[in-house]
Scaffold this motif. Structure first.
Motif, PDB file in Angstrom:
ATOM      1  N   ALA A  69      13.760  -5.512 -15.868  1.00 39.36           N
ATOM      2  CA  ALA A  69      13.781  -4.816 -14.586  1.00 39.36           C
ATOM      3  C   ALA A  69      12.385  -4.288 -14.313  1.00 39.36           C
ATOM      4  CB  ALA A  69      14.800  -3.683 -14.604  1.00 39.36           C
ATOM      5  N   ALA A  70      12.027  -4.214 -13.037  1.00 35.43           N
ATOM      6  CA  ALA A  70      10.686  -3.757 -12.664  1.00 35.43           C
ATOM      7  C   ALA A  70      10.728  -3.000 -11.351  1.00 35.43           C
ATOM      8  CB  ALA A  70       9.737  -4.940 -12.544  1.00 35.43           C
ATOM      9  N   LEU A  71       9.884  -1.975 -11.252  1.00 34.64           N
ATOM     10  CA  LEU A  71       9.611  -1.258 -10.013  1.00 34.64           C
ATOM     11  C   LEU A  71       8.103  -1.199  -9.840  1.00 34.64           C
ATOM     12  CD1 LEU A  71      12.087   1.758 -10.343  1.00 34.64           C
ATOM     13  CD2 LEU A  71      12.347  -0.208  -8.826  1.00 34.64           C
ATOM     14  N   TYR A  72       7.614  -1.366  -8.613  1.00 34.39           N
ATOM     15  CA  TYR A  72       6.166  -1.385  -8.419  1.00 34.39           C
ATOM     16  C   TYR A  72       5.779  -0.902  -7.035  1.00 34.39           C
ATOM     17  CZ  TYR A  72       7.314  -5.858  -6.170  1.00 34.39           C
ATOM     18  OH  TYR A  72       7.860  -6.825  -5.369  1.00 34.39           O
ATOM     19  N   ASN A  73       4.534  -0.451  -6.967  1.00 30.01           N
ATOM     20  CA  ASN A  73       3.901  -0.086  -5.709  1.00 30.01           C
ATOM     21  C   ASN A  73       2.483  -0.643  -5.723  1.00 30.01           C
ATOM     22  OD1 ASN A  73       1.915   2.376  -4.499  1.00 30.01           O
ATOM     23  ND2 ASN A  73       3.482   1.604  -3.121  1.00 30.01           N
ATOM     24  N   GLN A  74       2.129  -1.400  -4.686  1.00 31.13           N
ATOM     25  CA  GLN A  74       0.789  -1.980  -4.590  1.00 31.13           C
ATOM     26  C   GLN A  74       0.200  -1.672  -3.225  1.00 31.13           C
ATOM     27  OE1 GLN A  74      -0.663  -6.123  -6.055  1.00 31.13           O
ATOM     28  NE2 GLN A  74      -0.125  -6.451  -3.928  1.00 31.13           N
ATOM     29  N   GLN A  75      -1.019  -1.152  -3.237  1.00 32.62           N
ATOM     30  CA  GLN A  75      -1.752  -0.862  -2.001  1.00 32.62           C
ATOM     31  C   GLN A  75      -3.020  -1.705  -1.982  1.00 32.62           C
ATOM     32  OE1 GLN A  75      -2.308   3.417  -1.404  1.00 32.62           O
ATOM     33  NE2 GLN A  75      -0.617   3.803  -2.815  1.00 32.62           N
ATOM     34  N   SER A  76      -3.251  -2.383  -0.878  1.00 33.63           N
ATOM     35  CA  SER A  76      -4.439  -3.237  -0.770  1.00 33.63           C
ATOM     36  C   SER A  76      -5.028  -3.116   0.621  1.00 33.63           C
ATOM     37  CB  SER A  76      -4.073  -4.696  -1.061  1.00 33.63           C
ATOM     38  OG  SER A  76      -3.113  -5.165  -0.131  1.00 33.63           O
ATOM     39  N   GLU A  77      -6.346  -3.311   0.675  1.00 34.29           N
ATOM     40  CA  GLU A  77      -7.034  -3.288   1.973  1.00 34.29           C
ATOM     41  C   GLU A  77      -8.289  -4.144   1.890  1.00 34.29           C
ATOM     42  OE1 GLU A  77      -7.752   0.199   5.000  1.00 34.29           O
ATOM     43  OE2 GLU A  77      -9.464   0.124   3.619  1.00 34.29           O
ATOM     44  N   ASN A  78      -8.539  -4.891   2.950  1.00 34.36           N
ATOM     45  CA  ASN A  78      -9.793  -5.621   3.115  1.00 34.36           C
ATOM     46  C   ASN A  78     -10.430  -5.106   4.407  1.00 34.36           C
ATOM     47  OD1 ASN A  78     -11.841  -7.565   3.725  1.00 34.36           O
ATOM     48  ND2 ASN A  78     -10.787  -9.064   2.440  1.00 34.36           N
ATOM     49  N   ARG A  79     -11.533  -4.388   4.243  1.00 33.45           N
ATOM     50  CA  ARG A  79     -12.213  -3.772   5.383  1.00 33.45           C
ATOM     51  C   ARG A  79     -13.564  -4.439   5.570  1.00 33.45           C
ATOM     52  NH1 ARG A  79     -13.258   2.760   6.193  1.00 33.45           N
ATOM     53  NH2 ARG A  79     -14.209   2.643   8.283  1.00 33.45           N
ATOM     54  N   GLN A  80     -13.845  -4.897   6.788  1.00 35.30           N
ATOM     55  CA  GLN A  80     -15.076  -5.636   7.056  1.00 35.30           C
ATOM     56  C   GLN A  80     -15.821  -4.991   8.224  1.00 35.30           C
ATOM     57  OE1 GLN A  80     -14.136  -9.813   7.471  1.00 35.30           O
ATOM     58  NE2 GLN A  80     -13.179  -9.910   5.444  1.00 35.30           N
ATOM     59  N   TRP A  81     -17.125  -4.843   8.002  1.00 32.03           N
ATOM     60  CA  TRP A  81     -17.987  -4.160   8.954  1.00 32.03           C
ATOM     61  C   TRP A  81     -19.151  -5.076   9.310  1.00 32.03           C
ATOM     62  CZ3 TRP A  81     -23.108  -2.352   8.173  1.00 32.03           C
ATOM     63  CH2 TRP A  81     -23.577  -1.438   9.119  1.00 32.03           C
ATOM     64  N   GLY A  82     -19.531  -5.094  10.581  1.00 31.03           N
ATOM     65  CA  GLY A  82     -20.659  -5.900  11.016  1.00 31.03           C
ATOM     66  C   GLY A  82     -21.525  -5.150  12.012  1.00 31.03           C
ATOM     67  N   LEU A  83     -22.842  -5.263  11.819  1.00 33.47           N
ATOM     68  CA  LEU A  83     -23.806  -4.576  12.684  1.00 33.47           C
ATOM     69  C   LEU A  83     -24.780  -5.585  13.261  1.00 33.47           C
ATOM     70  CD1 LEU A  83     -25.430  -2.011  13.712  1.00 33.47           C
ATOM     71  CD2 LEU A  83     -26.672  -2.172  11.529  1.00 33.47           C
ATOM     72  N   GLU A  84     -25.069  -5.470  14.564  1.00 40.05           N
ATOM     73  CA  GLU A  84     -26.115  -6.261  15.210  1.00 40.05           C
ATOM     74  C   GLU A  84     -27.069  -5.321  15.937  1.00 40.05           C
ATOM     75  OE1 GLU A  84     -23.613 -10.403  16.052  1.00 40.05           O
ATOM     76  OE2 GLU A  84     -24.532  -9.310  17.731  1.00 40.05           O
ATOM     77  N   GLY A  85     -28.362  -5.550  15.731  1.00 39.74           N
ATOM     78  CA  GLY A  85     -29.370  -4.760  16.412  1.00 39.74           C
ATOM     79  C   GLY A  85     -30.442  -5.659  17.003  1.00 39.74           C
TER      80      GLY A  85
END
Length: 751
Positions: free
Chosen positions: A345-361
């Motif tokens: 038996a198993a119980l689980y919690n998984q949190q994930s995020e992919n955050r992407q940032w881009g700058l143009e000057g």
């Protein structure tokens, strides 16, 4: 985020010479090696006699010789000796499997080329969310792309964590449910016992590694402890590196550039476990994982691009990838229990995020001023559990029944933010509503033994439900009210094994697979009425699940000196889901309409072979080959499937002197792409062959040196998976070439 642009080859040659010297030193046997190593050489068993135990074929431990489909596994020892740094390295010698990974040549605000990193794993021509990826039974986040954002799946892991990786070819929905359309890759993390290699109750280790291909350093400290009732471990993997080299030679800071864009990478991974064993029947395990990965890129290749704004002189990109997992496992074993002998038996919690940032000057002002940035996030948080039981009974006709349930609820979220220094302000928004995505599956499988025959029927029932939660941020760019979606699928399979002889195990299997639509496909959308060609994209609540029906037949055998398998397969796939298909073309200012639809049906067939031959006490050879063809059918028109890789053969020659020192020479040959869907729009790769040389030296019981030289003859070559979207006339195609000659070396001390 600044970079100093330096010709990478100057550093590469110096580091390469040092690495080669260390590798060559490792090939020289030490006359003063400890007595234990000499004894091991005299007493060691032939490696081909050992059973190759896998779990993912039936959800329980089983010799790969006794399963009814094709599955291969990669051990932590092999990962270490072959100097793999990521999943693309780890799978480079697997025929019929590939990893798509484009170079990062994105823009800051609208083009996403290469931002998905190691996108995912292709098995027999299908990829992305059509292949199940899981760590200890917990699914990795889905891939997602929108505008300047592209999140893959292969960078949520660190391969230092795994004791074994299993690659299951063919539908896996009977075992694992949705996403098992084409196969499954299961990553199994190390346990405390895997780190206790010196026969002591506690052990520490430190591994240091360096690779010239990206000038990266790796540090892997670990500690483990075990007694009769408690086991514990802590392992970390810390990586620092730069851009991955290629065979480009143009260092210009503009669109003509073919060498990689300057890049800084760092990754911090930690795995911890505590195991409690109250008695011989019960085992409780608590697992915690944490991954933080960051990639900073200076996108010089976008300067001067046809789509770049006049005066553009700065493009900076960043990807932040995180995954955190907490999991509680319970394992019960009692062979005297008349009802069931094992329960997990198993119980689980998984949190994930992919955050992407881009700058143009840029140096001159325009409609958006002199600077602008975009910040996009995609995240998943899943809470889930599973219960599995195993019952064994019968004498003349034996039964091994595996049955249980899986359940999970995932909150899928996204957010787009941005800034323009002048003109219209960027309005924060969501391309799809936050969605609760629930999965529930019940399964049963019976392995029936009748003399030399095994019959393996199985069936699984799955239900899925998506509940969107629209808010004001979703309604910024979407006027359509989001829709709920639910569905059910039954996934049967039936396998047969005939153990005619140890050298001739015949097997056959039919299996059904499916993949439910994702929340982004059902309710995703965006509208841009200010573009030169206005457009709107919408989801589709009427989407049907993708399904597959596959048949595989084969033979495998094993003796003291030979191990082989050969199989042929054919699969029919229906209701392929395609995103952003133009369904309505209009003249401006009326927007064009793009929609996610069930597009085409696909047929894929092929055959595979792999074998090992220990032709001498210290020498062995290996070979594998995969041939796959596939066609999509739409409105009666048959077109080659673009995701099918060219034929691949891998030949190996290995010398192993009793685990004291050894070396391996690997030849990888790939055929030119013969069935290009459209040679007028897609670059056609030529055939190539490359040689890799790896070696290890057990300096003492506590100290081990591993090293490798890859692409030994410095060939320029391209992988179809990486260039299939590039034009045959693309002048900067060398930017997509693979690394030239490079080397890796690692030193591990255990105490």
């Amino acid at each position: 985020m600044g970079h100093t642009v330096v010709a990478p080859h100057a550093h590469s040659r110096r580091h390469l010479s040092v690495a080669v010297s260390l590798i060559c030193a490792g090939l020289i046997p030490n006359a003063f090696a400890e007595t234990e190593l000499a004894t091991a050489r005299n007493d060691r068993p032939n490696a081909l006699q050992l059973a190759d135990i896998v779990v993912s074929a039936t959800r329980t431990e089983q010799d790969v010789h006794d399963v009814a489909n094709t599955i291969t596994s990669i051990s932590d020892k092999r990962i270490e000796q072959e100097q793999a740094a990521d999943i693309k390295d780890m799978l480079r010698y697997e025929s019929g499997v590939s990893v798509r990974s484009e170079p990062n040549r994105a823009s800051g605000v609208f083009r996403a080329t290469g931002r998905s990193g190691n996108e995912g794993i292709n098995i027999r021509g299908l990829e992305g969310n059509q292949v199940l990826l899981q760590v200890d039974g917990v699914r990795l986040p889905a891939s997602y792309a929108s505008g300047p954002y592209a999140a893959g799946r292969g960078d949520y892991i660190d391969i230092e964590a795994y004791k074994r990786v299993e690659i299951l070819r063919g539908p896996s929905s009977t075992q694992f449910g949705s996403d098992g359309l084409a196969g499954a890759v299961s990553f199994l993390t190390k346990d405390p016992g895997d780190l206790l290699t010196l026969g002591k109750s506690s052990q520490a280790a430190l591994k240091l590694g360096y690779s010239t291909v990206d000038n990266s350093w790796t540090t892997v400290p670990s500690f483990a402890y075990a007694d009769e009732t408690v086991e514990a471990m802590l392992l970390a993997s810390l990586r620092r590196g730069h851009e991955t080299d290629n065979k480009g030679d143009n260092h210009a800071s503009n669109v003509t550039r073919t060498v990689p864009n300057p890049q800084d990478t760092q990754s911090n991974y930690v795995l911890g476990k505590v195991v409690i064993k109250p008695n011989r029947n019960h085992r409780i395990k608590l697992t915690a994982e944490n991954l933080d990965r960051q990639v900073d890129t200076t996108a010089l290749s976008f300067l001067g691009d046809a789509y770049a704004a006049a005066g553009l002189n700065q493009v900076a990109l960043r990807e932040d990838i995180t995954r955190r997992l907490f999991k509680l496992d319970y394992d019960y074993n009692n062979i005297d229990n008349p009802l069931f002998q094992r329960m997990t038996a198993a119980l689980y919690n998984q949190q994930s995020e992919n955050r992407q940032w881009g700058l143009e000057g840029k140096s001159t002002s325009s409609s958006w001023g002199t600077s602008r940035w975009r910040d996009t996030r995609y995240g998943e948080e899943v809470i889930g559990g599973s219960l599995q039981l195993e019952s064994n009974f019968g004498e003349y006709i034996s039964h091994r029944i595996i049955y249980g349930i899986d359940a999970s609820t995932t909150e899928v979220t996204s957010l787009k933010d941005g800034y323009n220094s002048a003109g219209a302000a960027f309005v924060k928004n969501k391309s799809f509503p936050d969605t609760d995505y629930s999965l529930l599956g019940a399964f049963v499988q019976d392995e029936i033994g009748i003399g030399p025959f095994s019959l393996i029927p199985g069936v699984r029932f799955d239900s899925f439900k998506m509940t969107p939660k629209a808010d004001s941020l979703y309604r910024v760019n979407n006027t359509t009210e989001p829709a709920k979606l639910d569905g059910r699928e039954v996934s049967p399979k039936f396998g047969v094994i005939w153990k005619l002889d140890p050298m001739a195990n015949l097997f056959a299997q039919y299996a059904h697979g499916f993949r439910a639509p994702t929340p982004t496909q059902v309710n995703g959308g965006v509208t841009n009425l200010t573009a030169a060609d206005p457009y709107t994209s919408i989801g589709n609540p009427e989407l049907k699940p993708e399904t597959s029906d596959s048949v595989e037949i084969g033979i495998r055998g094993r003796s003291q000196s030979v191990r082989y398998s050969a199989s042929a397969f054919r699969g029919e796939y229906k209701n392929f889901i395609a995103s952003n298909v133009l369904v309505e073309s209009n003249a401006a200012p009326t927007p064009d309409v793009y929609k996610t639809i069930n597009l085409s049906n696909v047929e894929i067939s092929g055959y595979e072979f792999r074998g090992d031959w220990a032709f001498h006490r210290d020498w062995s050879a290996s070979a594998s080959y995969a041939h796959t063809i596939g066609d999509a059918r739409q409105n009666g028109v048959k077109t080659p499937l673009a995701t099918i890789d060219p034929d691949k053969v891998v030949l190996g020659l290995r010398y192993d002197n009793g685990q004291q020192y050894g070396s391996q020479l690997m030849l990888t040959a790939v055929e030119r792409k013969k069935r290009n869907p459209d040679t007028s729009t897609s670059y056609n790769t030529g055939g190539f062959a490359i040689l890799d040389l790896t070696a290890y030296y057990q300096i003492s019981q506590n100290l081990t040196l591993n090293g490798g030289i890859f692409n030994l003859f410095d060939r320029k070559y391209f992988l179809w998976a990486d260039v299939r979207n590039q034009s045959p006339t693309y002048a900067q195609i060398d930017a997509f070439s693979q690394p030239g000659r490079n080397a890796s070396v690692s030193l591990k001390y255990q105490f």
